[in-house]
Motif scaffolding. Sequence first.
Motif, PDB file in Angstrom:
ATOM      1  N   ALA A   1       0.829  -1.208   0.000  1.00  0.00           N
ATOM      2  CA  ALA A   1       0.000   0.000   0.000  1.00  0.00           C
ATOM      3  C   ALA A   1       0.862   1.256   0.000  1.00  0.00           C
ATOM      4  N   ASN A   2       2.014   1.179   0.643  1.00  0.00           N
ATOM      5  CA  ASN A   2       2.920   2.335   0.717  1.00  0.00           C
ATOM      6  C   ASN A   2       3.757   2.505  -0.542  1.00  0.00           C
ATOM      7  N   ASP A   3       3.816   1.477  -1.383  1.00  0.00           N
ATOM      8  CA  ASP A   3       4.597   1.552  -2.627  1.00  0.00           C
ATOM      9  C   ASP A   3       3.744   2.232  -3.696  1.00  0.00           C
ATOM     10  N   LYS A   4       4.030   3.475  -3.974  1.00  0.00           N
ATOM     11  CA  LYS A   4       3.208   4.271  -4.898  1.00  0.00           C
ATOM     12  C   LYS A   4       3.552   4.007  -6.364  1.00  0.00           C
ATOM     13  N   SER A   5       4.614   3.267  -6.624  1.00  0.00           N
ATOM     14  CA  SER A   5       5.010   3.023  -8.020  1.00  0.00           C
ATOM     15  C   SER A   5       4.031   2.106  -8.731  1.00  0.00           C
TER      16      SER A   5
END
Length: 399
Positions: free
Chosen positions: A372-376
């Motif tokens: 969820a924290n990986d915006k890529s």
Amino acid sequence: MSQISDKQVPKRRVKTGRDRKLNQDEDVNKDGGPISNCEVISNSCGICNEIVKDDEHAMKCEICEVWFHIVCEKMPSVVYDYIVAVDQHISWYCTSCQKGCVKLHKSIKELRKQTGILSNKQTVLEEKVNVLAEVVVENQEASKATEARLGTLEAKAVNVEDKIDNNNEKHMIMENKLGNLEAKFAAWEEKLSPGADSNINYADVVKNEAVPALQSIMKKEIEQFKNNMEDKDKRQKEEYEQQVQELKDEEARKNNIIIYGVPESKEKDEAKRREDDRKFIMETIENKMEIEIRQNSLTKLFRLGKIEPNEEKPRPLLVGFNLHSIKRDVLAQTKKLRDFVEYKDVHFNHDLTKTQREKVKTLVIEAKQQEANDKSGNFVYRVRGPPDKLVVKKIRKIN
């Protein structure tokens, strides 16, 4: 008639100078001198016992080394002429020796057959020996790992015992300090004895109020300290016992897998249902995964949970192997099942302990948070690894 060397080409040939010439290799008698006519003619036919004369058609058997008239052997003249004429090595056996050759050939054939059977048995035995050798090696490696972990736990146990002894020593020190304080108060009591002009009895004050109050405080602190140490010791012992039990549980499960989604047999008899499950597993491993496995390689095979009348979802199937290497190969080859439609809902997993399952749940939550924290949006996060080395892995998405 069969192949032989020039040594056995007939000495007697009909009405030709070449045929009457003796073979150079046989043109000597036992004493090393030339063979006389007497010696040559003295050979008798093995059938009619008549002397084989120089001008008669005759053959010498390569096996029994006896001469035979071709008429007695019922050999066609054309065959005899062919043997004389051809420029190659040809052997000839008499009828009696030919029968013996047939028996010998049958015996050789049977011997080869038995040799093949023995060779196959030897191969099977060698395979069993190799399997046993693998078992021994794996057990040795597992024993070493277990011994190492037990050594660590024993070291922790010794540490716990040392802490207990240390706590006991601290408790004794506290008791001694309390005794020292009581002695000091007794000394103060003597020093503070009432004077002639004093209206206050300090000794009574110290004795009746200060000393009891301090004793009560010290006793409470010592009791609290003692209870804390006992609780800590108890927790450490429980932790040690849990670690030992976890180690035993891991050892019992290390060669097991749990398969989800395997259709259950409709047979009412439990033994037949289990046999159907066994056939499914053997078919999957041998034919779909192309892994060599024996029937005795399966040490455990049973469904987890009770049969529910209205439940359509199949119960998980636990399978145990006699070798950890087989389990490793099976899990490594599950990718081959993607090519078969009937396996689309079948999933393989390790047989995890309760502690390992709880760790998986924690890691799954962690993986979801990281994803969820990986915006890529280019990666997924999954829990991977053997039961004792589970980690969250970052995996690039395949476009």
